[in-house]
Design a protein around this motif. Structure first.
Motif, PDB file in Angstrom:
ATOM      1  N   GLU A  11     -24.750  28.823  32.318  1.00 14.03           N
ATOM      2  CA  GLU A  11     -25.253  27.542  31.833  1.00 14.03           C
ATOM      3  C   GLU A  11     -26.356  26.965  32.505  1.00 14.03           C
ATOM      4  OE1 GLU A  11     -20.674  26.734  31.069  1.00 14.03           O
ATOM      5  OE2 GLU A  11     -22.076  27.613  32.577  1.00 14.03           O
ATOM      6  N   CYS A  16     -27.282  28.171  27.296  1.00 14.67           N
ATOM      7  CA  CYS A  16     -26.228  28.893  27.549  1.00 14.67           C
ATOM      8  C   CYS A  16     -26.668  30.253  27.396  1.00 14.67           C
ATOM      9  CB  CYS A  16     -24.739  28.280  27.147  1.00 14.67           C
ATOM     10  SG  CYS A  16     -23.356  29.574  27.425  1.00 14.67           S
ATOM     11  N   TRP A  45     -19.744  23.830  23.219  1.00 11.89           N
ATOM     12  CA  TRP A  45     -19.910  22.894  24.395  1.00 11.89           C
ATOM     13  C   TRP A  45     -18.517  21.998  24.570  1.00 11.89           C
ATOM     14  CZ3 TRP A  45     -23.481  23.923  28.131  1.00 11.89           C
ATOM     15  CH2 TRP A  45     -24.615  24.623  27.569  1.00 11.89           C
ATOM     16  N   ARG A 105     -16.998  19.217  28.003  1.00 12.47           N
ATOM     17  CA  ARG A 105     -17.324  18.464  29.202  1.00 12.47           C
ATOM     18  C   ARG A 105     -16.109  17.958  29.886  1.00 12.47           C
ATOM     19  NH1 ARG A 105     -20.642  13.490  26.585  1.00 12.47           N
ATOM     20  NH2 ARG A 105     -18.709  12.258  25.894  1.00 12.47           N
ATOM     21  N   ILE A 139     -26.321  20.720  18.668  1.00 13.45           N
ATOM     22  CA  ILE A 139     -25.988  22.162  19.244  1.00 13.45           C
ATOM     23  C   ILE A 139     -26.999  23.028  18.357  1.00 13.45           C
ATOM     24  CG2 ILE A 139     -24.219  22.392  17.668  1.00 13.45           C
ATOM     25  CD1 ILE A 139     -22.960  24.291  20.056  1.00 13.45           C
ATOM     26  N   LEU A 186     -27.739  22.829  23.931  1.00 11.96           N
ATOM     27  CA  LEU A 186     -27.160  21.338  23.523  1.00 11.96           C
ATOM     28  C   LEU A 186     -28.380  20.480  24.045  1.00 11.96           C
ATOM     29  CD1 LEU A 186     -24.754  19.894  22.375  1.00 11.96           C
ATOM     30  CD2 LEU A 186     -24.190  19.405  25.017  1.00 11.96           C
ATOM     31  N   TYR A 194     -20.348  20.238  32.312  1.00  9.85           N
ATOM     32  CA  TYR A 194     -20.816  20.533  30.953  1.00  9.85           C
ATOM     33  C   TYR A 194     -20.498  22.284  30.827  1.00  9.85           C
ATOM     34  CZ  TYR A 194     -22.078  16.018  28.971  1.00  9.85           C
ATOM     35  OH  TYR A 194     -22.096  14.949  28.385  1.00  9.85           O
ATOM     36  N   CYS A 251     -20.155  25.769  28.415  1.00  8.68           N
ATOM     37  CA  CYS A 251     -20.289  26.433  27.174  1.00  8.68           C
ATOM     38  C   CYS A 251     -18.965  27.553  27.138  1.00  8.68           C
ATOM     39  CB  CYS A 251     -21.549  27.059  26.893  1.00  8.68           C
ATOM     40  SG  CYS A 251     -22.095  28.481  27.920  1.00  8.68           S
TER      41      CYS A 251
END
Length: 124
Positions: free
Chosen positions: A6, A22, A36, A38, A69, A80, A93, A95
């Motif tokens: 990422e 990503c 994605w 977080r 996305i 994202l 965050y 991926c």
């Protein structure tokens, strides 16, 4: 072994925008579901968005209408786009890729490979 990297995180003021990327080590995003997630300090990992190999996307209610996305299969990259950022969007965050099924999922346990994460901080 799929490797995901990422990038694009950083510090932004509330109301601002960031685009996370990503990159995959192979053509993974062309064939499988990517997502994605977080994680904020002291909280569980939370679903943000996912996209299937056909391009269908799902979003959490907290980001719907603000985040988008997308993917570029030629570049083996998923993005994202985050607009109208809020302080509560602050998190690391990640991926992820789901290899076992072709449907999008909001459960972290359904994903097989993860990136190392990128920090997003939104100041008020």
């Amino acid at each position: 072994q799929v490797q995901l990297v990422e990038s694009g995180g950083g510090l932004v003021q509330a109301g601002g925008s960031l685009r996370l990327s990503c990159a995959a080590s192979d053509g993974t995003f062309r064939s499988y579901v990517s997502g994605w997630f977080r994680q904020a300090p002291g909280k569980e990992r939370e679903f943000v968005a996912a996209i299937t190999r056909s391009g269908a996307a799902i979003y959490s209610d907290s980001v719907k209408g603000r985040f988008t996305i997308s993917r570029d299969t030629a570049k083996n990259t998923v993005y994202l786009q985050m607009n109208s950022l809020k302080p509560e969007d602050t998190a690391v965050y990640y991926c992820a890729v789901r290899l076992s099924f072709y449907s999008a999922s909001s459960y972290p346990s359904d994903y097989d490979y993860w990136g190392q994460g990128t920090q997003v901080t939104v100041s008020s």
